[in-house]
Every structure is written in structure tokens, then in C-alpha cells.
Write a protein that holds these residues in place. Sequence first.
Motif, PDB file in Angstrom:
ATOM      1  N   GLN A 281      20.533  24.108  46.510  1.00  0.00           N
ATOM      2  CA  GLN A 281      19.296  24.629  45.935  1.00  0.00           C
ATOM      3  C   GLN A 281      18.645  23.559  45.066  1.00  0.00           C
ATOM      4  OE1 GLN A 281      19.287  27.901  42.963  1.00  0.00           O
ATOM      5  NE2 GLN A 281      17.816  28.943  44.295  1.00  0.00           N
TER       6      GLN A 281
ATOM      7  N   PHE B  22      27.817  35.224  46.402  1.00  0.00           N
ATOM      8  CA  PHE B  22      27.648  33.849  45.946  1.00  0.00           C
ATOM      9  C   PHE B  22      28.472  33.567  44.701  1.00  0.00           C
ATOM     10  CE2 PHE B  22      24.169  32.182  48.516  1.00  0.00           C
ATOM     11  CZ  PHE B  22      23.633  33.330  49.072  1.00  0.00           C
ATOM     12  N   GLY B  23      28.865  32.305  44.580  1.00  0.00           N
ATOM     13  CA  GLY B  23      29.440  31.844  43.326  1.00  0.00           C
ATOM     14  C   GLY B  23      28.338  31.527  42.330  1.00  0.00           C
ATOM     15  N   THR B  24      28.746  31.096  41.161  1.00  0.00           N
ATOM     16  CA  THR B  24      27.793  30.838  40.076  1.00  0.00           C
ATOM     17  C   THR B  24      27.129  29.477  40.162  1.00  0.00           C
ATOM     18  OG1 THR B  24      29.681  30.179  38.733  1.00  0.00           O
ATOM     19  CG2 THR B  24      28.847  32.417  38.414  1.00  0.00           C
TER      20      THR B  24
ATOM     21  N   PHE C  73      25.728  26.170  45.812  1.00  0.00           N
ATOM     22  CA  PHE C  73      26.349  27.483  45.761  1.00  0.00           C
ATOM     23  C   PHE C  73      27.303  27.657  46.937  1.00  0.00           C
ATOM     24  CE2 PHE C  73      24.109  29.574  42.373  1.00  0.00           C
ATOM     25  CZ  PHE C  73      22.878  28.947  42.310  1.00  0.00           C
TER      26      PHE C  73
ATOM     27  N   MET D 197      16.883  27.964  49.262  1.00  0.00           N
ATOM     28  CA  MET D 197      18.293  27.948  49.638  1.00  0.00           C
ATOM     29  C   MET D 197      18.422  27.224  50.973  1.00  0.00           C
ATOM     30  SD  MET D 197      19.902  29.494  47.204  1.00  0.00           S
ATOM     31  CE  MET D 197      21.466  30.080  47.831  1.00  0.00           C
TER      32      MET D 197
ATOM     33  N   TYR E 296      25.538  26.227  50.120  1.00  0.00           N
ATOM     34  CA  TYR E 296      24.084  26.128  50.085  1.00  0.00           C
ATOM     35  C   TYR E 296      23.674  25.146  48.997  1.00  0.00           C
ATOM     36  CZ  TYR E 296      23.272  30.098  53.161  1.00  0.00           C
ATOM     37  OH  TYR E 296      23.222  30.928  54.250  1.00  0.00           O
TER      38      TYR E 296
ATOM     39  N   ARG F  64      30.842  35.592  53.354  1.00  0.00           N
ATOM     40  CA  ARG F  64      30.352  36.764  54.083  1.00  0.00           C
ATOM     41  C   ARG F  64      31.508  37.372  54.843  1.00  0.00           C
ATOM     42  NH1 ARG F  64      28.519  38.182  59.265  1.00  0.00           N
ATOM     43  NH2 ARG F  64      28.540  36.052  60.042  1.00  0.00           N
TER      44      ARG F  64
ATOM     45  N   PHE G  43      30.206  29.492  53.270  1.00  0.00           N
ATOM     46  CA  PHE G  43      29.036  28.629  53.344  1.00  0.00           C
ATOM     47  C   PHE G  43      28.883  27.828  52.057  1.00  0.00           C
ATOM     48  CE2 PHE G  43      27.306  31.012  56.945  1.00  0.00           C
ATOM     49  CZ  PHE G  43      27.834  32.282  56.743  1.00  0.00           C
TER      50      PHE G  43
ATOM     51  N   LYS H 226      26.959  41.608  53.371  1.00  0.00           N
ATOM     52  CA  LYS H 226      26.166  40.882  52.388  1.00  0.00           C
ATOM     53  C   LYS H 226      26.854  39.564  52.054  1.00  0.00           C
ATOM     54  CE  LYS H 226      28.510  43.193  48.592  1.00  0.00           C
ATOM     55  NZ  LYS H 226      28.436  44.309  47.616  1.00  0.00           N
ATOM     56  N   TYR H 227      26.063  38.612  51.592  1.00  0.00           N
ATOM     57  CA  TYR H 227      26.599  37.357  51.111  1.00  0.00           C
ATOM     58  C   TYR H 227      26.983  37.547  49.645  1.00  0.00           C
ATOM     59  CZ  TYR H 227      25.099  34.470  55.109  1.00  0.00           C
ATOM     60  OH  TYR H 227      24.952  33.904  56.348  1.00  0.00           O
TER      61      TYR H 227
END
Lengths: 116, 118
Positions: B39, B108-110, B91, B45, B37, B95, B35, B105-106
Amino acid sequence: EPEVTQTPSHQVTQMGQEVILRCVPISNHLYFYWYRQILGQKVEFLVSFYNNEISEKSEIFDDQFSVERPDGSNFTLKIRSTKLEDSAMYFCASSEGRSGRAGEQFFGPGTRLTVL
Amino acid sequence: AQTVTQSQPEMSVQEAETVTLSCTYDTSESDYYLFWYKQPPSRQMILVIRQEAYKQQNATENRFSVNFQKAAKSFSLKISDSQLGDAAMYFCAYRSGGLTSGTYKYIFGTGTRLKVLA
């Protein structure tokens, strides 16, 4: 379109106090999640919840944290004794199922927690 | 364990131009979802686009498209005709399908901060 809601949008508390963050997941969803994002950092998984019990938790989710689904609509995250480092954005998410497209998580708008 | 890496902390693009945000991930699974996202300053999100790993075709959503290279474990986001409203933190997230790992759980990258210049 159904959405996840969270209250309050911003919570300010004193160190050592208990806080409860509230979430209303999408009504037909069965799986619920909490994530945390410290300012300027990435979003991190805290816990997942299904059938009235925790199904997975991260190392962040220690004994100070608890989750509950007190009724048929709310999902809460409680922090018993807040610390300065608990200051973060907390996101609730829900999904219809766990796998496949049903496992896609829908995120709420977040609660910003500030611990003074 | 799965990891997601975004190597570009910040990117800039001129309005109406095209920009590509990079994301790589590491997994031993064959069943997973990716995914992007967005922000904005409100910190909500917002899902931009999703890609199922079993689909070879790259996902597209209006001005947003991905370049999914499964063998290279790369999942970049291309934003065409950039608009001022595209300015945000982006982001990348992973998953697991859960069949082998048992986790949903997801991860995420930084994040990459995108600036759009007028």
C-alpha cells in the motif's frame, strides 16, 4: 486488464449526512465486498454480497450501512447518517467465485471518506 | 477465528539490499490462501504475491519471494535488491478456503511500514 473502479476518489461530508460510495466490479465477477481502513490502521472486512443479498457482514456493518447492486454494473455502499468515526478509506473488491483461485478478490483504488 | 499478526510496525532497508517482513497467522483450517499487499501513499492495495496453503513450494514474483512455513504458521516476505519504489506499507492477509469456516473474507494484519534508504 480488467479492474475494479470506485467513485469518487475522495468524498467530504458533514456529520449526519448520507453518503453513497460507488464501485464497478470486474464484469464477470459475481461476489462483491466492502472493506474499511481507518487511517493508520489495518483493513477490515465490512460485508460480502452475492446474488442480490448479503452473504456475510461484520459487527462494524450496523444498521447505518447498506449495500445494493442497483443495476448490472454498479455496487454501492450507503451510510445513512455519517459519524466522525466513519472517516476512513473504503475499498470495494470483487471475485469471480468464492473458493479456490476463483475466490481471489480484486481490490479497487478506494474512496477516502472524510466526515466533518 | 483466524488471526494475522505482523510484529514489525516498521522496517528499514538500504537500497539494493534484502529485507524480510514477518507474518504469522493462526488457523485450524488446512485450506487457505495467504497474500502480501503493498500500500503506497496513494493507499491503493496492490497484490504483491499469493501462496496457496496446499502448495509446498514457496511463491516467487521477480524480486519478491515468500518463506511459507505451514507447520509454524509463518509467512514471511523477502524483498531482494530493494528499490526506492518498494517503500510502502505492506499488509499480510489470510483468506479461508471456506470449506469448513464458510467465510471468504480477507483478514489483514496491522501492516509493516517499509522505508528504503538511498
